[in-house]
Enzyme design. Structure first.
Site, PDB file in Angstrom:
ATOM      1  N   CYS A   7      -0.773  24.706  36.605  1.00  0.00           N
ATOM      2  CA  CYS A   7      -0.036  25.490  34.920  1.00  0.00           C
ATOM      3  C   CYS A   7      -0.319  26.656  35.018  1.00  0.00           C
ATOM      4  CB  CYS A   7      -0.438  24.272  33.675  1.00  0.00           C
ATOM      5  SG  CYS A   7      -2.127  25.336  34.375  1.00  0.00           S
ATOM      6  N   ARG A  13      -4.199  21.690  31.208  1.00  0.00           N
ATOM      7  CA  ARG A  13      -3.695  21.037  32.555  1.00  0.00           C
ATOM      8  C   ARG A  13      -3.838  20.661  33.602  1.00  0.00           C
ATOM      9  NH1 ARG A  13       2.465  23.355  29.885  1.00  0.00           N
ATOM     10  NH2 ARG A  13       1.255  25.483  30.600  1.00  0.00           N
TER      11      ARG A  13
END
Length: 208
Positions: A7, A13
């Protein structure tokens, strides 16, 4: 299979995806499935963002002992599969490591290809990637700075695409499929229980 998740900052994430992969491997005895993560603009050495850590724990993973790191070519080189959180990040990876193109996808893209084509290997997914119609963008939004509910939604989105994809690729043929041979979506242990799971004919979803 060794999976690299990428990410931007490597505190949310990609960490969620990495730690859920480890939980999935432990739960199903997939000892050859390993994972790590990195960020294209990560500040090296930071821990997991607190709301992301809560999301990982709520989905059955372990958020402890993590430190963020910047994406480097050697991380890409040793990965069998590279899963980016957005199309722009995917394209940046390939621009810097051109040889990684055949094994680099967004997470949503890889899930779609496997679901529609039945591809079970990285090579099969690469061959199928240009044969399938695409509707909309295949990005997982960055929830940093947003509400706890948004973190829950992003965590669920990652889990609901990542779990069936990796089980489909890593488990023996005939396991974790429905009556039509398509991958099932499993619920990781320890998931949130705010609402009961919604069941349809092809999958079990965890609702935030």
């Amino acid at each position: 299979m060794h999976v690299l998740f990428v990410c931007t900052g490597n505190v949310c994430r990609s960490v969620i995806a990495e730690r859920l992969t480890r939980a999935l491997a432990d739960e199903h005895g997939l000892y050859e499935l390993t994972a790590e993560s990195a960020g294209t603009r990560a500040l090296v050495g930071f821990g997991v963002e607190p709301l992301a850590a809560q999301t990982i724990t709520g989905l059955g993973g372990n958020a402890s002992g993590f430190r963020s790191r910047r994406l480097k070519p050697e991380l890409v080189d040793r990965a069998d599969l590279v899963l980016a959180m957005t199309e722009q990040i995917r394209d940046d990876i390939v621009a810097h490591v051109p040889g990684a193109h055949p094994r680099t996808f967004t997470l949503l893209q890889a899930h779609r290809i496997a679901k529609v084509s039945g591809a079970r290997t990285v090579d099969e997914m690469d061959r199928a990637r240009n044969d399938l119609a695409l509707v909309g963008r295949e990005n997982i939004a960055d929830p940093v700075g947003l509400s706890p509910q948004k973190y829950c939604e992003i965590g669920d989105q990652i889990a609901e695409t990542l779990a069936p994809l990796l089980l489909w690729m890593c488990m023996p043929v005939g396991r974790n499929t429905d009556e039509r041979g398509r991958p099932r979506l499993v619920v990781l242990p320890g998931g949130r229980q705010d609402h009961p799971p919604v069941v349809d004919e092809t999958r079990i979803d965890r609702q935030a």
